[in-house]
Design a protein around this motif. Structure first.
Motif: not given
Length: 119
Positions: A43, A60, A62, A77, A81, A83
């Motif tokens: 992140h 992507i 998550f 993004i 977050t 990912h």
């Protein structure tokens, strides 16, 4: 002022996951990157990350969702977050993010990525 041909710039390198600086926009680096395989979970603490898929298709991941991006898709993004980028086949992207962004600032990367000098 100079025209930048992204297709030509992409032809000048073959290495995956290594960003190439092609210009700046309002003090933000414009980078092109070739992706293939997967990048570890990470992140960006204080910066959003903008991806524009130029060629190919990528995913992507998550924590609780997955997003598929294809040619012409743009996605931002949000900062902080977690990912993971996944590209089973070669994907070419344009990325805009602040100069201070580290690709895996939350831990030491098994695949460090550092932007190079302008092309």
């Amino acid at each position: 002022m100079e025209k930048i041909n992204i297709t030509e710039k992409l032809r000048t390198f073959d290495k995956f996951w290594q960003s190439k600086l092609i210009g700046e926009y309002n003090g933000r680096p414009l980078k092109i990157i070739k992706l293939k395989g997967d990048f570890e979970w990470h992140h960006h603490k204080d910066e959003d990350e903008m991806l524009l898929v130029l060629k190919g298709q990528m995913t992507i991941e998550f924590q609780e969702d997955t997003l598929v991006l294809g040619e012409g898709d743009l996605f931002i993004i949000p900062c902080n977050t977690p990912h993971k980028l996944v590209a089973p086949q070669e994907v070419n992207i344009l990325m805009i993010e602040p100069k201070t962004t580290l690709n895996t600032e939350n831990h030491l990367s098994r695949r460090p990525v550092r932007p190079e000098e302008p092309m």
